[in-house]
Design a protein around this motif. Structure first.
Motif, short mmCIF file in Angstrom:
data_model
loop_
_atom_site.label_atom_id
_atom_site.label_comp_id
_atom_site.label_asym_id
_atom_site.label_seq_id
_atom_site.Cartn_x
_atom_site.Cartn_y
_atom_site.Cartn_z
N ARG A 31 36.49 -19.96 117.89
CA ARG A 31 36.25 -19.99 116.46
C ARG A 31 34.75 -20.05 116.23
N LEU A 32 34.28 -19.21 115.36
CA LEU A 32 32.86 -19.17 115.01
C LEU A 32 31.97 -19.06 116.24
N GLY A 33 32.43 -18.30 117.22
CA GLY A 33 31.65 -18.06 118.42
C GLY A 33 31.71 -19.18 119.44
#
Length: 137
Positions: free
Chosen positions: A89-91
């Motif tokens: 998530r989100l990198g």
């Protein structure tokens, strides 16, 4: 076999909380004092939680014990399913250990999710060790 949060991480969080609390006492403006005070409370609360929940996970011949704030939870081997979940998530990549007692016919199972910080070790390694310790195979 036991797993718990590393003491150096707990100590670092406690020191951060103490520094934030000291900063809250030295800052003149109210919003800054509030922000530092909230940060100090959260950090010191996390350190206290780490100390209260030691050891976090214990495996023995009759099953696994998990320490939680409401109390110790015992998960017997025959009902226990151990798995590892990896999400992005989100990198950020997160790996968690899942201890599940729910079966297809039982909706009242228990799901415990523990991360690397909770265990003080890689959740994949903990899962491997739990599979080795499981007498039910």
């Amino acid at each position: 076999m036991t797993w718990t949060t590393r003491m150096n991480e707990t100590a670092a969080v406690a020191v951060l909380g103490a520094l934030l609390a000291a900063g809250a006492l030295l800052v003149d403006d109210a919003p800054g004092r509030l922000l530092l005070g909230v940060g100090a409370a959260l950090s010191l609360g996390q350190a206290a939680r780490d100390l209260l929940l030691r050891p976090r996970l214990t495996a023995g011949p009759d099953g696994v014990d998990v320490r939680r704030l409401p109390g110790r939870l015992h998960l017997p081997w025959p009902q226990l399913q151990v798995s590892v979940r990896e999400t992005r998530r989100l990198g950020m990549r997160t790996v968690t250990l899942e201890l599940d007692t729910a079966s297809d016919r039982d909706d009242d199972g228990v799901l415990v999710v523990l991360g690397r910080r909770d265990l003080g070790a890689d959740p994949r390694e903990v899962a491997r060790r739990l599979h080795e310790l499981d007498p039910t195979g």
